[in-house]
Design a protein around this motif. Structure first.
Motif, PDB file in Angstrom:
ATOM      1  N   LYS A 140       0.855  -1.180   0.000  1.00  0.00           N
ATOM      2  CA  LYS A 140       0.000   0.000   0.000  1.00  0.00           C
ATOM      3  C   LYS A 140       0.897   1.238   0.000  1.00  0.00           C
ATOM      4  O   LYS A 140       1.663   1.476   0.927  1.00  0.00           O
ATOM      5  CB  LYS A 140      -0.891   0.031   1.255  1.00  0.00           C
ATOM      6  N   TYR A 141       0.819   1.992  -1.097  1.00  0.00           N
ATOM      7  CA  TYR A 141       1.575   3.245  -1.191  1.00  0.00           C
ATOM      8  C   TYR A 141       0.581   4.400  -1.099  1.00  0.00           C
ATOM      9  O   TYR A 141      -0.517   4.334  -1.655  1.00  0.00           O
ATOM     10  CB  TYR A 141       2.318   3.359  -2.529  1.00  0.00           C
ATOM     11  N   PHE A 142       0.976   5.458  -0.394  1.00  0.00           N
ATOM     12  CA  PHE A 142       0.149   6.663  -0.341  1.00  0.00           C
ATOM     13  C   PHE A 142       0.866   7.792  -1.073  1.00  0.00           C
ATOM     14  O   PHE A 142       2.094   7.847  -1.082  1.00  0.00           O
ATOM     15  CB  PHE A 142      -0.078   7.121   1.108  1.00  0.00           C
ATOM     16  N   LYS A 185       1.671  11.557  -0.796  1.00  0.00           N
ATOM     17  CA  LYS A 185       1.661  12.611   0.216  1.00  0.00           C
ATOM     18  C   LYS A 185       1.864  13.942  -0.481  1.00  0.00           C
ATOM     19  O   LYS A 185       2.854  14.134  -1.191  1.00  0.00           O
ATOM     20  CB  LYS A 185       2.786  12.367   1.221  1.00  0.00           C
ATOM     21  N   THR A 193      -1.556   0.744   9.060  1.00  0.00           N
ATOM     22  CA  THR A 193      -1.959   0.518   7.663  1.00  0.00           C
ATOM     23  C   THR A 193      -2.217  -0.973   7.437  1.00  0.00           C
ATOM     24  O   THR A 193      -3.196  -1.346   6.789  1.00  0.00           O
ATOM     25  CB  THR A 193      -0.875   1.044   6.694  1.00  0.00           C
ATOM     26  N   ASP A 201      -2.811  -2.014  -2.834  1.00  0.00           N
ATOM     27  CA  ASP A 201      -2.395  -1.830  -4.233  1.00  0.00           C
ATOM     28  C   ASP A 201      -2.168  -3.188  -4.881  1.00  0.00           C
ATOM     29  O   ASP A 201      -2.469  -3.396  -6.046  1.00  0.00           O
ATOM     30  CB  ASP A 201      -1.105  -1.006  -4.297  1.00  0.00           C
TER      31      ASP A 201
END
Ligand code: ATP
Ligand code: SF4
Length: 330
Positions: free
Chosen positions: A16-18, A20, A58, A70
């Motif tokens: 899981k990438y966010f 920012k 997360t 993802d």
């Protein structure tokens, strides 16, 4: 090994990438969970430990399906959850969350009875009478007695420890197989932390509930956990039985966490190789190679390539090119 039979939850290569958003419109990618894999077995307590921002919460949100991953797979009792509505409902019923702050999961304007019965109503379990019986039962289970009186109270009429037990009772209402406890005792007075952990331990033993215990506190991790996964910037860097990992750490980051949480030891063989754990790690930008290398006193050229999580002892894995070997306990 019979472990496969007992596996209740499996997480494989979860990502899981966010994005920012920074100042002046610039944005960067936060790799909050990066290729995380682990299994949870029936009736065990798996600790997920790491500093703030390492991605612990997360992982919990991904397991509960409150945010989409993802990529990667989460399977509950052998069935991949994916986007299948039925499987999502199964894990939401069987996997309950306890937050650090009781007010994250309880409404201060609701009575204890209404708070605890809510999950049963949401999932349409039982009728009015059987729900009430279940509420009384779980309040007694967490020693909130006399239950008949407690259920009429509002959260502000209870102590901090009692409020957190209401959260535990609410989590238990649906008879879950897994409880995800995110720093459940860190806001409680030290004097009542052991009581809360003891209660969770009893539930684990009595009903075979599995716990994922998320914390940065290695003392309670050792007290309550059986296995531990050490998380650093979204990656598991070490995982194994709690005593093996915490008494015989192989990864320099685990060693640094232990050093930061313990009294200075004059006989510490590694005192000249201390990491300042309070330096906040970079969470974005170039994370090529080992993510710990900028802070690692043992780094060598090879650390420009990413180390894999490799077996280093019985059920003990570490991701480091230069593994520590302090006591040979494994
Ligand atoms: P803490 O112990 O402080 O709760 P944590 O280990 O649980 O921290 P997470 O809350 O999982 O860490 O966050 C991991 C990283 O992902 C952090 O850098 C955080 O800022 C980032 N992050 C989490 N949620 C979001 C979001 N919705 N948008 C952008 N970044 C996020
Ligand atoms: Fe340190 Fe290299 Fe091990 Fe990373 S791989 S923890 S930089 S020694």
């Amino acid at each position: 090994m019979k472990e496969k039979e007992k596996e209740i939850l499996r997480v494989e290569n979860l990502k899981k990438y966010f994005v920012k958003k920074g100042m002046f419109g610039a944005s960067s990618i936060v790799k909050a969970t990066d290729n995380v894999s682990f299994s949870l077995f029936r009736g065990e307590v798996l600790v997920i430990a790491g500093e703030s921002g390492s991605g612990k919460s997360t992982i919990a949100r991904l397991i509960l399906g409150s945010i989409p991953s993802d990529s990667g797979k989460i399977s509950f009792e052998g069935r991949e959850i994916g986007r299948n509505k039925q499987n999502l409902e199964r894990i939401r019923m069987n996997c309950q969350m306890i937050h650090q702050d009781p007010y994250d999961s309880i409404n201060p304007r609701m009575t204890v009875g209404d708070i605890v019965v809510e999950p049963l109503e949401i999932h349409g379990v039982g009728d009015r009478m059987s729900r009430r019986r279940r509420v009384i039962e779980v309040l007694q289970e967490v020693r909130l007695e006399p239950a008949g009186q407690i259920l009429k109270k509002y959260p502000h009429m209870l102590s901090g420890g009692q409020r957190q037990r209401v959260v535990l009772a609410r989590a238990l209402a649906l008879k879950p197989r897994i409880i995800l406890a995110d720093e459940p005792v860190s806001m409680l007075d030290v004097s009542i932390r052991a009581e809360m952990l003891g209660m969770m331990h009893d539930l684990q033993k009595r009903y075979g509930i599995s716990f994922i215990y998320i914390t940065h506190d290695l003392a309670t991790a050792r007290h309550f956990g059986q296995r531990i996964a050490i998380l650093y910037l979204g990656k598991i860097v070490e995982m194994g039985p709690v005593d093996n990992v915490l008494l015989s750490p192989r990864h320099p980051y685990t060693q640094a966490l232990i050093d930061a949480s313990s009294e200075p030891d004059p006989d510490n063989l590694h005192k000249e190789k201390k990491v300042r754990i309070l330096d906040h790690p970079a969470q974005t930008g170039n994370l090529e190679g080992c993510r710990f290398k900028a802070r690692c006193p043992y780094a060598i050229d090879k650390c420009d390539t990413e180390p894999n999580l490799e077996e280093t002892g019985y059920r003990h894995h570490a991701a480091c090119h230069v593994q520590l070997d302090r006591t040979g306990l494994d």
